[in-house]
Design a protein around this motif. Sequence first.
Motif, PDB file in Angstrom:
ATOM      1  N   ALA A 175       0.853  -1.056   0.030  1.00 41.87           N
ATOM      2  CA  ALA A 175       0.083   0.030  -0.134  1.00 41.87           C
ATOM      3  C   ALA A 175       0.859   1.336  -0.035  1.00 41.87           C
ATOM      4  CB  ALA A 175      -0.996  -0.093   1.228  1.00 41.87           C
ATOM      5  N   GLY A 176       1.911   1.093   0.541  1.00 40.43           N
ATOM      6  CA  GLY A 176       2.846   2.197   0.612  1.00 40.43           C
ATOM      7  C   GLY A 176       4.337   1.990   1.413  1.00 40.43           C
ATOM      8  N   VAL A 177       5.120   3.094   1.512  1.00 40.96           N
ATOM      9  CA  VAL A 177       6.343   3.109   2.365  1.00 40.96           C
ATOM     10  C   VAL A 177       6.501   4.342   3.017  1.00 40.96           C
ATOM     11  CG1 VAL A 177       8.761   2.974   1.854  1.00 40.96           C
ATOM     12  CG2 VAL A 177       7.282   1.661   0.232  1.00 40.96           C
ATOM     13  N   VAL A 178       6.761   4.143   4.232  1.00 44.10           N
ATOM     14  CA  VAL A 178       6.993   5.349   5.317  1.00 44.10           C
ATOM     15  C   VAL A 178       8.596   5.008   5.459  1.00 44.10           C
ATOM     16  CG1 VAL A 178       6.533   6.201   7.468  1.00 44.10           C
ATOM     17  CG2 VAL A 178       4.724   4.958   6.086  1.00 44.10           C
ATOM     18  N   THR A 179       9.187   6.091   5.217  1.00 43.52           N
ATOM     19  CA  THR A 179      10.705   6.352   5.405  1.00 43.52           C
ATOM     20  C   THR A 179      10.960   7.388   6.517  1.00 43.52           C
ATOM     21  OG1 THR A 179      11.125   5.662   3.208  1.00 43.52           O
ATOM     22  CG2 THR A 179      12.930   6.754   4.578  1.00 43.52           C
ATOM     23  N   ILE A 180      11.604   6.871   7.936  1.00 43.19           N
ATOM     24  CA  ILE A 180      11.908   7.775   8.797  1.00 43.19           C
ATOM     25  C   ILE A 180      13.290   8.012   8.948  1.00 43.19           C
ATOM     26  CG2 ILE A 180      11.920   8.261  11.230  1.00 43.19           C
ATOM     27  CD1 ILE A 180       9.267   6.602  11.248  1.00 43.19           C
ATOM     28  N   ASP A 181      13.955   9.140   8.650  1.00 44.87           N
ATOM     29  CA  ASP A 181      15.152   9.494   8.658  1.00 44.87           C
ATOM     30  C   ASP A 181      15.788  10.413   9.825  1.00 44.87           C
ATOM     31  OD1 ASP A 181      15.779   8.326   6.085  1.00 44.87           O
ATOM     32  OD2 ASP A 181      15.060  10.153   5.096  1.00 44.87           O
ATOM     33  N   THR A 182      16.696   9.720  10.607  1.00 43.14           N
ATOM     34  CA  THR A 182      17.326  10.201  11.837  1.00 43.14           C
ATOM     35  C   THR A 182      18.520  11.121  11.283  1.00 43.14           C
ATOM     36  OG1 THR A 182      18.691   8.452  12.188  1.00 43.14           O
ATOM     37  CG2 THR A 182      16.620   8.418  13.098  1.00 43.14           C
ATOM     38  N   PRO A 183      18.606  12.021  12.223  1.00 43.00           N
ATOM     39  CA  PRO A 183      19.713  13.199  12.099  1.00 43.00           C
ATOM     40  C   PRO A 183      20.947  12.445  12.312  1.00 43.00           C
ATOM     41  CG  PRO A 183      18.379  13.895  13.761  1.00 43.00           C
ATOM     42  CD  PRO A 183      17.722  12.447  13.669  1.00 43.00           C
ATOM     43  N   ARG A 184      22.025  13.522  11.888  1.00 40.67           N
ATOM     44  CA  ARG A 184      23.497  12.874  11.816  1.00 40.67           C
ATOM     45  C   ARG A 184      24.137  14.189  12.489  1.00 40.67           C
ATOM     46  NH1 ARG A 184      21.866   8.503  10.756  1.00 40.67           N
ATOM     47  NH2 ARG A 184      21.655   7.658   8.581  1.00 40.67           N
ATOM     48  N   GLY A 185      25.278  13.966  13.221  1.00 43.98           N
ATOM     49  CA  GLY A 185      26.110  14.938  13.872  1.00 43.98           C
ATOM     50  C   GLY A 185      26.797  15.571  12.665  1.00 43.98           C
ATOM     51  N   PHE A 186      26.895  16.889  12.738  1.00 38.15           N
ATOM     52  CA  PHE A 186      27.566  17.616  11.513  1.00 38.15           C
ATOM     53  C   PHE A 186      28.482  18.667  12.328  1.00 38.15           C
ATOM     54  CE2 PHE A 186      23.562  19.522  12.768  1.00 38.15           C
ATOM     55  CZ  PHE A 186      23.880  20.802  12.808  1.00 38.15           C
ATOM     56  N   THR A 187      28.719  19.027  13.392  1.00 36.28           N
ATOM     57  CA  THR A 187      29.378  19.862  14.235  1.00 36.28           C
ATOM     58  C   THR A 187      30.993  19.324  14.309  1.00 36.28           C
ATOM     59  OG1 THR A 187      28.597  19.742  16.239  1.00 36.28           O
ATOM     60  CG2 THR A 187      27.726  21.486  14.623  1.00 36.28           C
ATOM     61  N   LEU A 188      32.137  20.080  14.393  1.00 39.85           N
ATOM     62  CA  LEU A 188      33.223  19.691  14.950  1.00 39.85           C
ATOM     63  C   LEU A 188      33.302  19.426  16.414  1.00 39.85           C
ATOM     64  CD1 LEU A 188      35.604  21.836  12.438  1.00 39.85           C
ATOM     65  CD2 LEU A 188      35.099  19.112  12.386  1.00 39.85           C
ATOM     66  N   LYS A 189      32.571  20.370  17.123  1.00 37.07           N
ATOM     67  CA  LYS A 189      32.574  20.242  18.564  1.00 37.07           C
ATOM     68  C   LYS A 189      31.219  19.393  18.848  1.00 37.07           C
ATOM     69  CE  LYS A 189      35.776  23.996  19.441  1.00 37.07           C
ATOM     70  NZ  LYS A 189      35.914  25.235  20.167  1.00 37.07           N
ATOM     71  N   PRO A 190      31.198  18.789  19.961  1.00 34.01           N
ATOM     72  CA  PRO A 190      29.837  18.257  20.423  1.00 34.01           C
ATOM     73  C   PRO A 190      28.813  19.086  20.655  1.00 34.01           C
ATOM     74  CG  PRO A 190      31.829  17.200  21.575  1.00 34.01           C
ATOM     75  CD  PRO A 190      32.445  18.463  20.758  1.00 34.01           C
ATOM     76  N   VAL A 191      27.575  18.940  20.306  1.00 39.06           N
ATOM     77  CA  VAL A 191      26.433  19.901  20.631  1.00 39.06           C
ATOM     78  C   VAL A 191      25.485  19.237  21.493  1.00 39.06           C
ATOM     79  CG1 VAL A 191      24.502  21.110  19.684  1.00 39.06           C
ATOM     80  CG2 VAL A 191      26.955  21.474  18.378  1.00 39.06           C
ATOM     81  N   LEU A 192      25.236  19.714  22.595  1.00 36.93           N
ATOM     82  CA  LEU A 192      24.202  19.044  23.523  1.00 36.93           C
ATOM     83  C   LEU A 192      23.110  19.978  23.628  1.00 36.93           C
ATOM     84  CD1 LEU A 192      23.730  16.650  25.262  1.00 36.93           C
ATOM     85  CD2 LEU A 192      24.617  18.096  27.246  1.00 36.93           C
ATOM     86  N   ASN A 193      21.661  19.721  23.330  1.00 34.30           N
ATOM     87  CA  ASN A 193      20.563  20.281  23.561  1.00 34.30           C
ATOM     88  C   ASN A 193      19.743  19.846  24.350  1.00 34.30           C
ATOM     89  OD1 ASN A 193      21.251  22.454  21.509  1.00 34.30           O
ATOM     90  ND2 ASN A 193      20.700  20.780  19.973  1.00 34.30           N
ATOM     91  N   TYR A 194      18.752  20.948  25.161  1.00 34.63           N
ATOM     92  CA  TYR A 194      17.599  20.211  26.003  1.00 34.63           C
ATOM     93  C   TYR A 194      16.800  21.020  25.968  1.00 34.63           C
ATOM     94  CZ  TYR A 194      14.960  19.646  30.175  1.00 34.63           C
ATOM     95  OH  TYR A 194      13.930  19.644  30.844  1.00 34.63           O
ATOM     96  N   SER A 195      15.622  20.374  25.885  1.00 32.77           N
ATOM     97  CA  SER A 195      14.190  21.435  25.896  1.00 32.77           C
ATOM     98  C   SER A 195      13.165  20.453  26.862  1.00 32.77           C
ATOM     99  CB  SER A 195      13.764  21.468  24.475  1.00 32.77           C
ATOM    100  OG  SER A 195      13.289  19.911  24.012  1.00 32.77           O
ATOM    101  N   GLY A 196      12.239  21.372  27.420  1.00 34.62           N
ATOM    102  CA  GLY A 196      11.235  20.860  28.431  1.00 34.62           C
ATOM    103  C   GLY A 196      10.088  21.601  28.469  1.00 34.62           C
ATOM    104  N   ASP A 197       8.916  20.786  28.297  1.00 31.52           N
ATOM    105  CA  ASP A 197       7.515  21.544  28.092  1.00 31.52           C
ATOM    106  C   ASP A 197       6.904  20.938  29.243  1.00 31.52           C
ATOM    107  OD1 ASP A 197       8.228  22.411  25.530  1.00 31.52           O
ATOM    108  OD2 ASP A 197       8.152  20.393  24.773  1.00 31.52           O
ATOM    109  N   VAL A 198       5.871  21.615  29.731  1.00 31.46           N
ATOM    110  CA  VAL A 198       4.827  21.747  30.941  1.00 31.46           C
ATOM    111  C   VAL A 198       3.470  22.227  30.276  1.00 31.46           C
ATOM    112  CG1 VAL A 198       4.005  22.012  33.136  1.00 31.46           C
ATOM    113  CG2 VAL A 198       6.506  21.785  32.601  1.00 31.46           C
TER     114      VAL A 198
END
Length: 167
Positions: free
Chosen positions: A107-130
């Motif tokens: 019937a169809g194809v669902v493709t889910i792509d995940t991100p890749r690291g791209f920066t020379l220095k590590p990047v850490l992100n945090y988010s929170g919702d209430v």
Amino acid sequence: EIPTPIPQLTAPVTVIPGTALTTQVGIIDNMRQMPGVFLAQTGQGGGVTSLFIRGGNSTANLVLVDGIPAEDVGGTFDYGTVTSTAIDRIEVYRGPDSAIHGTDAGAGVVTIDTPRGFTLKPVLNYSGDVGTLHSYRNEVTGGGTYRKLDYFGAFSRFDTSNALSND
């Protein structure tokens, strides 16, 4: 991987970029907006959710995560537990594509792509919702590159009482 130009595709394709998912808890609401697609959810948030493409059975969809088949034996896949964290884009090919992908793509194809690291220095992100109904979400992502290696990792947690107490 070389992208195919849209005029050369044999069926309609919808692409959901990762930027459209940044304020969402899951992927269900965005996928419901596609033409020719129906999602059936059991219960409230987090309930088992099945995808029906153009009248086909929910087991007739091939689900690929970074090119690797992700559905269970028999073709079932629960979209209710898929978080919007660490998704670069989602492509939904609405039509049979068994000539390219095999019999799972009836019937169809669902493709889910995940991100890749791209920066020379590590990047850490945090988010929170209430939100209301004792709802909260925490999300942490990290990625970068080291020589020829790129890396990316993510963690998220979503808790809610839904509309019913003790649900």
